[in-house]
Scaffold this active site. Sequence first.
Site, PDB file in Angstrom:
ATOM      1  N   HIS A   1       0.845  -1.194   0.000  1.00 55.12           N
ATOM      2  CA  HIS A   1       0.000   0.000   0.000  1.00 55.12           C
ATOM      3  C   HIS A   1       0.876   1.238   0.000  1.00 55.12           C
ATOM      4  O   HIS A   1       1.842   1.321   0.751  1.00 55.12           O
ATOM      5  CB  HIS A   1      -0.883   0.013   1.257  1.00 55.12           C
ATOM      6  CG  HIS A   1      -1.674   1.273   1.393  1.00 55.12           C
ATOM      7  ND1 HIS A   1      -2.876   1.470   0.740  1.00 55.12           N
ATOM      8  CD2 HIS A   1      -1.420   2.417   2.068  1.00 55.12           C
ATOM      9  CE1 HIS A   1      -3.325   2.676   1.019  1.00 55.12           C
ATOM     10  NE2 HIS A   1      -2.466   3.273   1.825  1.00 55.12           N
TER      11      HIS A   1
ATOM     12  N   ASP B   1     -15.185   2.292   6.998  1.00 59.53           N
ATOM     13  CA  ASP B   1     -14.187   3.284   6.577  1.00 59.53           C
ATOM     14  C   ASP B   1     -14.731   4.178   5.469  1.00 59.53           C
ATOM     15  O   ASP B   1     -14.442   5.377   5.429  1.00 59.53           O
ATOM     16  CB  ASP B   1     -12.902   2.599   6.102  1.00 59.53           C
ATOM     17  CG  ASP B   1     -11.902   3.637   5.613  1.00 59.53           C
ATOM     18  OD1 ASP B   1     -11.460   4.443   6.445  1.00 59.53           O
ATOM     19  OD2 ASP B   1     -11.616   3.679   4.401  1.00 59.53           O
TER      20      ASP B   1
ATOM     21  N   ARG C   1     -14.850  12.452   7.389  1.00 62.69           N
ATOM     22  CA  ARG C   1     -13.602  13.122   7.788  1.00 62.69           C
ATOM     23  C   ARG C   1     -13.193  14.171   6.767  1.00 62.69           C
ATOM     24  O   ARG C   1     -12.688  15.238   7.106  1.00 62.69           O
ATOM     25  CB  ARG C   1     -12.484  12.089   7.955  1.00 62.69           C
ATOM     26  CG  ARG C   1     -12.658  11.231   9.205  1.00 62.69           C
ATOM     27  CD  ARG C   1     -11.719  10.052   9.180  1.00 62.69           C
ATOM     28  NE  ARG C   1     -10.341  10.464   9.062  1.00 62.69           N
ATOM     29  CZ  ARG C   1      -9.379   9.737   8.466  1.00 62.69           C
ATOM     30  NH1 ARG C   1      -9.660   8.553   7.955  1.00 62.69           N
ATOM     31  NH2 ARG C   1      -8.157  10.180   8.411  1.00 62.69           N
TER      32      ARG C   1
ATOM     33  N   SER D   1      -7.906   3.615   9.226  1.00 57.35           N
ATOM     34  CA  SER D   1      -8.537   3.648   7.911  1.00 57.35           C
ATOM     35  C   SER D   1      -7.727   2.814   6.910  1.00 57.35           C
ATOM     36  O   SER D   1      -8.264   1.938   6.218  1.00 57.35           O
ATOM     37  CB  SER D   1      -8.627   5.108   7.452  1.00 57.35           C
ATOM     38  OG  SER D   1      -8.887   5.206   6.084  1.00 57.35           O
TER      39      SER D   1
ATOM     40  N   LYS E   1      -8.662  -1.411   5.851  1.00 56.27           N
ATOM     41  CA  LYS E   1      -8.877  -1.909   4.477  1.00 56.27           C
ATOM     42  C   LYS E   1      -7.864  -3.000   4.136  1.00 56.27           C
ATOM     43  O   LYS E   1      -8.198  -4.002   3.496  1.00 56.27           O
ATOM     44  CB  LYS E   1      -8.760  -0.760   3.470  1.00 56.27           C
ATOM     45  CG  LYS E   1      -9.916   0.221   3.560  1.00 56.27           C
ATOM     46  CD  LYS E   1      -9.865   1.232   2.433  1.00 56.27           C
ATOM     47  CE  LYS E   1      -8.808   2.283   2.615  1.00 56.27           C
ATOM     48  NZ  LYS E   1      -9.190   3.505   3.296  1.00 56.27           N
TER      49      LYS E   1
HETATM   50  N1  URA Z   1      -5.740   6.915   2.974  1.00 55.65           N
HETATM   51  C1  URA Z   1      -6.752   6.227   3.563  1.00 55.65           C
HETATM   52  O1  URA Z   1      -7.200   5.219   3.042  1.00 55.65           O
HETATM   53  N2  URA Z   1      -7.258   6.711   4.716  1.00 55.65           N
HETATM   54  C2  URA Z   1      -6.791   7.813   5.317  1.00 55.65           C
HETATM   55  O2  URA Z   1      -7.274   8.186   6.370  1.00 55.65           O
HETATM   56  C3  URA Z   1      -5.741   8.500   4.698  1.00 55.65           C
HETATM   57  C4  URA Z   1      -5.219   8.038   3.521  1.00 55.65           C
END
Ligand code: URA
Length: 433
Positions: free
Chosen positions: A82, A161, A168, A183, A187
């Site tokens: 990621h 999320d 957010r 977050s 995922k």
């Molecule tokens: N990427 C995400 O998936 N979540 C965040 O809070 C910030 C960057």
Amino acid sequence: MRIYDIIEKKKRALALSEEEIRFFANGVASGEIPDYQAAALLMAICIRGMNEEETFHLTAAIAESGEQIDLSGFGEHTADKHSSGGVGDKTTLILAPIAASCGVIMAKMSGRGLGHTGGTVDKLESIRGYRTTLSPEEFCALVKKNGIAVIGQSGNLAPADKKLYALRDVTATIDSVPLIASSIMGKKLAAGAKTIVLDVKYGSGGFMKTPEQATALAETMVRIGKQYGRRVAALITNMDVPLGNAIGNALEVKEAIEVLKGRGCPALRTLCLALAATVVRLSLGIDEGEAERRVTEALDSGRAFDTLRRWIIGQGGDEAVLLDPSLLPSAPLSLDIEAERDGYISDIDALGVGETSLLLGAGRQTKEDALDMGAGVILHKKTGDRVAKGEPIATLYASEEARLENAKKHFLSAIAYSDNQPVLPPLIYKTVI
Ligand code: URA
């Protein structure tokens, strides 16, 4: 249990229990907790923070709020990577086939770009025929056959999320380490891979602005992942300047092919090999030196490029495009940008270049915007290079004249010059493991 009491508790800086955190995440996912109460708790978390235990429980609750991908049928060597987002970041296209060539199973879901940052799924869609949506059966069959498949994010992955992130975004509660960590890791844990390698960017084009902030975020994410039973590491990398020379979907695919053919930007190659070596080292349980040797061999021997071919063809992509990248979509108009003075290039601001690419049509400002796959920027010079006034430093590509003119102004404001050669930060600041 009442959400009101949970908000009240966090407002007083008290730690929330696992039950309270799960009540919150599940209530958000199901829609039982209204946006105004969820937003109030997010703001309380943003200001009051969360301890390690609370952050872990929030991450687990997000991961378990919807579908969880079961990759256990592929054994122990599944891996995911990621990136916290950046400009010109095409590393997945390069490191995933390198790692798969070394025996790692890359069954990956990737995202789309938004704002000034690009997304792997958009880049892949610039390859004629490539399908980013597959049935679960087709996805598994391709992973089994090729050791690699990359699709778009499943709609029901970590639904808590999805809702929290949207809230957010509009309530000034993005910049909180526990919220960002839960977050991203929520995922990633739901996506099922046993090994997770994170590329946490810092700098003007990254999410965190300083290496210290990026390190704090990385340490939290690595700790959460390990506590959840995954093998996790993070590289802290610089995103003050774009990664590589190409920014824009098809332009980046072309650059990724160049690297997989043993050519291309040295810094991009270095970062991809470092990420791939970390994936291979953790997945296969081998030492750092051996992992570096294997990934370099996979790249230099051409095996990684062969894996790319099998991967792309498996998902319907046109092989001819890989063999002759000039067949990728290209924009009909271009404009060379010249150096405005003699000297050294001291900055190519990643955020400014990402925004330039967006103005050219390569990115989207809202989720519904269509992309111009051929649009973007090619850099001919990088930070630290000496230039003479009038020398070409970049070329902009677009389909409309007005876009080129508008983007040119933006691009020029992203470039800075100095009389003395600038000292550049290292591309890889550190590894958190
Ligand atoms: N990427 C995400 O998936 N979540 C965040 O809070 C910030 C960057």
